[in-house]
Scaffold this motif. Sequence first.
Motif, PDB file in Angstrom:
ATOM      1  N   ALA A  87       2.807   1.613  -3.445  1.00 54.21           N
ATOM      2  CA  ALA A  87       1.670   1.864  -4.628  1.00 54.21           C
ATOM      3  C   ALA A  87       1.249   3.677  -4.364  1.00 54.21           C
ATOM      4  O   ALA A  87       1.235   4.420  -5.453  1.00 54.21           O
ATOM      5  CB  ALA A  87       0.405   1.224  -4.703  1.00 54.21           C
ATOM      6  N   GLU A  88       0.780   3.943  -2.892  1.00 51.75           N
ATOM      7  CA  GLU A  88       0.802   5.597  -2.357  1.00 51.75           C
ATOM      8  C   GLU A  88       1.971   6.639  -3.603  1.00 51.75           C
ATOM      9  O   GLU A  88       1.511   7.499  -4.190  1.00 51.75           O
ATOM     10  CB  GLU A  88       0.151   5.465  -1.006  1.00 51.75           C
ATOM     11  CG  GLU A  88      -0.909   5.410  -0.977  1.00 51.75           C
ATOM     12  CD  GLU A  88      -0.899   5.496   0.773  1.00 51.75           C
ATOM     13  OE1 GLU A  88       0.114   5.398   1.707  1.00 51.75           O
ATOM     14  OE2 GLU A  88      -2.188   4.943   1.001  1.00 51.75           O
ATOM     15  N   ASN A 110       1.351   5.418  -7.574  1.00 49.44           N
ATOM     16  CA  ASN A 110       0.429   6.642  -7.570  1.00 49.44           C
ATOM     17  C   ASN A 110      -0.340   5.701  -8.541  1.00 49.44           C
ATOM     18  O   ASN A 110      -1.201   5.960  -9.027  1.00 49.44           O
ATOM     19  CB  ASN A 110       0.442   8.020  -8.373  1.00 49.44           C
ATOM     20  CG  ASN A 110      -0.699   9.134  -8.152  1.00 49.44           C
ATOM     21  OD1 ASN A 110      -1.406   8.632  -7.050  1.00 49.44           O
ATOM     22  ND2 ASN A 110      -0.648  10.188  -8.533  1.00 49.44           N
ATOM     23  N   VAL A 111      -0.711   4.357  -7.817  1.00 51.08           N
ATOM     24  CA  VAL A 111      -1.161   3.324  -8.212  1.00 51.08           C
ATOM     25  C   VAL A 111      -1.826   2.529  -7.657  1.00 51.08           C
ATOM     26  O   VAL A 111      -1.734   2.784  -6.178  1.00 51.08           O
ATOM     27  CB  VAL A 111       0.010   2.377  -9.427  1.00 51.08           C
ATOM     28  CG1 VAL A 111       0.344   3.053 -10.653  1.00 51.08           C
ATOM     29  CG2 VAL A 111       0.819   1.796  -8.453  1.00 51.08           C
ATOM     30  N   SER A 112      -2.400   1.184  -7.714  1.00 48.33           N
ATOM     31  CA  SER A 112      -3.430   0.981  -6.739  1.00 48.33           C
ATOM     32  C   SER A 112      -2.353  -0.970  -5.911  1.00 48.33           C
ATOM     33  O   SER A 112      -1.339  -0.740  -6.388  1.00 48.33           O
ATOM     34  CB  SER A 112      -4.022  -0.285  -7.150  1.00 48.33           C
ATOM     35  OG  SER A 112      -3.874  -0.734  -8.139  1.00 48.33           O
ATOM     36  N   ARG A 113      -2.922  -0.967  -4.630  1.00 44.80           N
ATOM     37  CA  ARG A 113      -2.194  -2.161  -4.733  1.00 44.80           C
ATOM     38  C   ARG A 113      -1.763  -3.043  -5.491  1.00 44.80           C
ATOM     39  O   ARG A 113      -0.799  -4.298  -5.248  1.00 44.80           O
ATOM     40  CB  ARG A 113      -2.956  -2.410  -2.851  1.00 44.80           C
ATOM     41  CG  ARG A 113      -2.600  -3.460  -2.633  1.00 44.80           C
ATOM     42  CD  ARG A 113      -2.962  -3.880  -0.711  1.00 44.80           C
ATOM     43  NE  ARG A 113      -2.313  -4.595  -0.809  1.00 44.80           N
ATOM     44  CZ  ARG A 113      -3.186  -5.908  -0.551  1.00 44.80           C
ATOM     45  NH1 ARG A 113      -3.914  -6.234  -0.940  1.00 44.80           N
ATOM     46  NH2 ARG A 113      -2.693  -7.583  -0.755  1.00 44.80           N
ATOM     47  N   GLN A 114      -3.518  -3.249  -6.366  1.00 47.30           N
ATOM     48  CA  GLN A 114      -3.200  -4.231  -7.131  1.00 47.30           C
ATOM     49  C   GLN A 114      -1.975  -4.299  -8.078  1.00 47.30           C
ATOM     50  O   GLN A 114      -2.015  -5.355  -8.406  1.00 47.30           O
ATOM     51  CB  GLN A 114      -5.104  -4.519  -7.066  1.00 47.30           C
ATOM     52  CG  GLN A 114      -4.859  -6.087  -8.248  1.00 47.30           C
ATOM     53  CD  GLN A 114      -4.700  -6.573  -7.658  1.00 47.30           C
ATOM     54  OE1 GLN A 114      -5.225  -7.004  -6.524  1.00 47.30           O
ATOM     55  NE2 GLN A 114      -4.407  -7.813  -8.038  1.00 47.30           N
ATOM     56  N   THR A 115      -2.463  -3.504  -8.657  1.00 49.23           N
ATOM     57  CA  THR A 115      -0.909  -3.089  -9.330  1.00 49.23           C
ATOM     58  C   THR A 115       0.202  -3.670  -8.568  1.00 49.23           C
ATOM     59  O   THR A 115       1.234  -4.180  -9.564  1.00 49.23           O
ATOM     60  CB  THR A 115      -1.118  -1.807  -9.783  1.00 49.23           C
ATOM     61  OG1 THR A 115      -2.159  -0.963 -10.644  1.00 49.23           O
ATOM     62  CG2 THR A 115       0.160  -1.632 -11.061  1.00 49.23           C
ATOM     63  N   VAL A 138       0.914  -1.611   0.014  1.00 50.17           N
ATOM     64  CA  VAL A 138      -0.159  -0.379  -0.014  1.00 50.17           C
ATOM     65  C   VAL A 138       1.060   0.976   0.073  1.00 50.17           C
ATOM     66  O   VAL A 138       0.427   2.447  -0.767  1.00 50.17           O
ATOM     67  CB  VAL A 138      -1.096  -0.077   0.897  1.00 50.17           C
ATOM     68  CG1 VAL A 138      -2.033   1.474   1.268  1.00 50.17           C
ATOM     69  CG2 VAL A 138      -1.882  -1.104   0.558  1.00 50.17           C
TER      70      VAL A 138
END
Length: 63
Positions: free
Chosen positions: A20-21, A24-29, A17
């Motif tokens: 990702a932050e 600037n992407v999602s955790r899934q990415t 997480v």
Amino acid sequence: MTNSVKEARQKKELTQVQLAELVNVSRQTIISIETNRYIPSVELSLKLAKALGKKVEDLFALD
């Protein structure tokens, strides 16, 4: 293509997480990149390298 994103992330003691932050992407990415199900764009690869304090070529390699 192989990558060492997970190892570099863990060495920096970042969660998925948090990384990702930072980029600037999602955790899934991040999960998909770490499990080699997704090859990031050049821009995302550069952001990951910067966030992890690595060179792009240290994170990603052709098989």
